[in-house]
Design a protein around this motif. Sequence first.
Motif, mmCIF file in Angstrom:
data_model
loop_
_atom_site.group_PDB
_atom_site.id
_atom_site.type_symbol
_atom_site.label_atom_id
_atom_site.label_comp_id
_atom_site.label_asym_id
_atom_site.label_seq_id
_atom_site.Cartn_x
_atom_site.Cartn_y
_atom_site.Cartn_z
ATOM 1 N N VAL A 38 -2.879 12.071 12.392
ATOM 2 C CA VAL A 38 -1.848 12.043 11.242
ATOM 3 C C VAL A 38 -2.150 13.111 10.192
ATOM 4 O O VAL A 38 -2.702 14.321 10.507
ATOM 5 N N SER A 39 -1.167 13.096 9.131
ATOM 6 C CA SER A 39 -1.461 14.233 7.978
ATOM 7 C C SER A 39 -2.752 14.046 7.424
ATOM 8 O O SER A 39 -3.014 12.812 7.183
ATOM 9 N N HIS A 40 -3.023 15.065 6.610
ATOM 10 C CA HIS A 40 -4.263 14.958 5.638
ATOM 11 C C HIS A 40 -3.697 13.957 4.596
ATOM 12 O O HIS A 40 -4.487 13.512 3.600
ATOM 13 N N THR A 41 -2.391 14.158 4.190
ATOM 14 C CA THR A 41 -1.875 13.278 3.025
ATOM 15 C C THR A 41 -1.881 11.637 3.298
ATOM 16 O O THR A 41 -2.271 10.983 2.513
ATOM 17 N N THR A 42 -1.784 11.534 4.799
ATOM 18 C CA THR A 42 -1.984 10.101 4.981
ATOM 19 C C THR A 42 -3.244 9.696 4.821
ATOM 20 O O THR A 42 -3.694 8.493 4.472
ATOM 21 N N VAL A 43 -4.365 10.479 5.151
ATOM 22 C CA VAL A 43 -5.742 10.078 5.099
ATOM 23 C C VAL A 43 -6.010 10.098 3.836
ATOM 24 O O VAL A 43 -6.779 9.122 2.979
ATOM 25 N N SER A 44 -5.416 10.851 2.827
ATOM 26 C CA SER A 44 -5.841 10.748 1.164
ATOM 27 C C SER A 44 -5.086 9.455 0.744
ATOM 28 O O SER A 44 -5.883 8.735 -0.050
ATOM 29 N N ARG A 45 -4.051 8.990 1.270
ATOM 30 C CA ARG A 45 -3.266 7.687 0.769
ATOM 31 C C ARG A 45 -4.258 6.630 1.234
ATOM 32 O O ARG A 45 -4.764 5.619 0.685
ATOM 33 N N TYR A 46 -4.918 6.553 2.468
ATOM 34 C CA TYR A 46 -5.802 5.769 2.994
ATOM 35 C C TYR A 46 -6.933 5.498 2.154
ATOM 36 O O TYR A 46 -7.483 4.632 1.626
ATOM 37 N N LEU A 47 -7.507 6.443 1.561
ATOM 38 C CA LEU A 47 -8.606 6.638 0.887
ATOM 39 C C LEU A 47 -8.406 6.165 -0.652
ATOM 40 O O LEU A 47 -9.317 5.474 -1.319
ATOM 41 N N GLN A 48 -7.020 6.067 -1.161
ATOM 42 C CA GLN A 48 -6.866 5.664 -2.337
ATOM 43 C C GLN A 48 -6.217 4.268 -2.345
ATOM 44 O O GLN A 48 -6.665 3.621 -3.208
ATOM 45 N N ASP A 49 -5.573 3.870 -1.147
ATOM 46 C CA ASP A 49 -4.979 2.465 -1.075
ATOM 47 C C ASP A 49 -4.635 2.189 0.247
ATOM 48 O O ASP A 49 -3.642 2.541 0.978
ATOM 49 N N LYS A 50 -5.670 1.760 1.090
ATOM 50 C CA LYS A 50 -5.383 1.632 2.669
ATOM 51 C C LYS A 50 -4.367 0.581 2.838
ATOM 52 O O LYS A 50 -3.610 0.700 3.972
ATOM 53 N N ASP A 51 -4.115 -0.340 1.862
ATOM 54 C CA ASP A 51 -3.093 -1.211 2.226
ATOM 55 C C ASP A 51 -1.420 -0.696 2.125
ATOM 56 O O ASP A 51 -0.659 -1.525 2.557
ATOM 57 N N SER A 52 -1.305 0.412 1.716
ATOM 58 C CA SER A 52 -0.135 1.122 1.555
ATOM 59 C C SER A 52 0.421 1.634 2.805
ATOM 60 O O SER A 52 1.323 2.162 3.052
ATOM 61 N N LEU A 53 -0.715 1.987 3.962
ATOM 62 C CA LEU A 53 -0.392 2.145 5.234
ATOM 63 C C LEU A 53 0.199 1.157 6.251
ATOM 64 O O LEU A 53 -0.319 -0.008 5.897
#
Length: 334
Positions: free
Chosen positions: A20-35
Amino acid sequence: MSDSPKRPATIHQVASLAGVSHTTVSRYLQDKDSLKPKTRVKVEDAVKALDYRPNLVARSMRTRHTNRLAIVLASGAQFPGRLLAAASRTAHEAGYQVEIVSVEGGAGERASRIDELARSGQVEGILALSPVDLTDGAYRVPIVVSSTYDDRLHGLAELADATEMRDIVAYLASLGHRTFLHVAGAEHYASARNRKRVYLETVERLGLRSAGVVDGDWSAQSGFDAVSGLPDDTDVTAVVAANDVVAMGVVRAALARGWSVPGDVSVFGWDDEEMGRFATPSLSTVAVDREAQGRTAVHRLLAEIRGEEIPEPGLRTINHLIVRESTAPPRTAR
């Protein structure tokens, strides 16, 4: 071979391994339920495989976020470990570290400490678990007050709710019990006062008989003494204890008198302590979901931080009855 320590994994390495993109990993770290669930699992697996630890200092310099929360409560002898553990886990899962701040004194001292924390820039939100005297002025960070404990870390609100005492007495009455004894907790606890009050109200409402209320101190000795002091011709067949520790003392005193539990006397506790589950007989009790309180309080604070609508408290009680071996229908004669 080099003995130099292994360099920590980067967010780009996690993204590459997960596909995945590093942006997706960043989203995971901030709010994993958004994925999406499938994406979340891939990122989780990559984070675990690489033992990735986000650089919170670097992140705070870029985003002006510290990813730290503070939980403030009174100082007392009984530390609410289960509630705080659940609160910390919930915060960690959302990408936050937690600082537990225990403050000596009353509501004013806690308010001063909260004001210091809010001005420090070190935390993004503050959860107060004991009452505080906050001013009406605006604070730099969200503050959620959930008055779960008083100035001495005695339970308030849901922890002091005694509704289940009605269910305990009604259940024992449905088994055929008619004469009860209540061994109460220490009077300066709201929970003890409430359980005593509801016990007396329920016994009267159902047309039952109470052989008395013994004011104890939450100790096994108080339960032992209460039952040991009953007269030889007592017709008590059910004892409702203030907590499981008191109930264990009740059971021991009953056995010392030659009574069987639950054959001659049924015993009900409160708190669902581990020792009660493995005792002989296993103890009927009230389970208290302190973890749910911790999770709910942190979710409220996270909603404030994110500018989201604060979730409404659910109708589900944190207390529920567990019937085990220590309760049964009474014998017709002891």
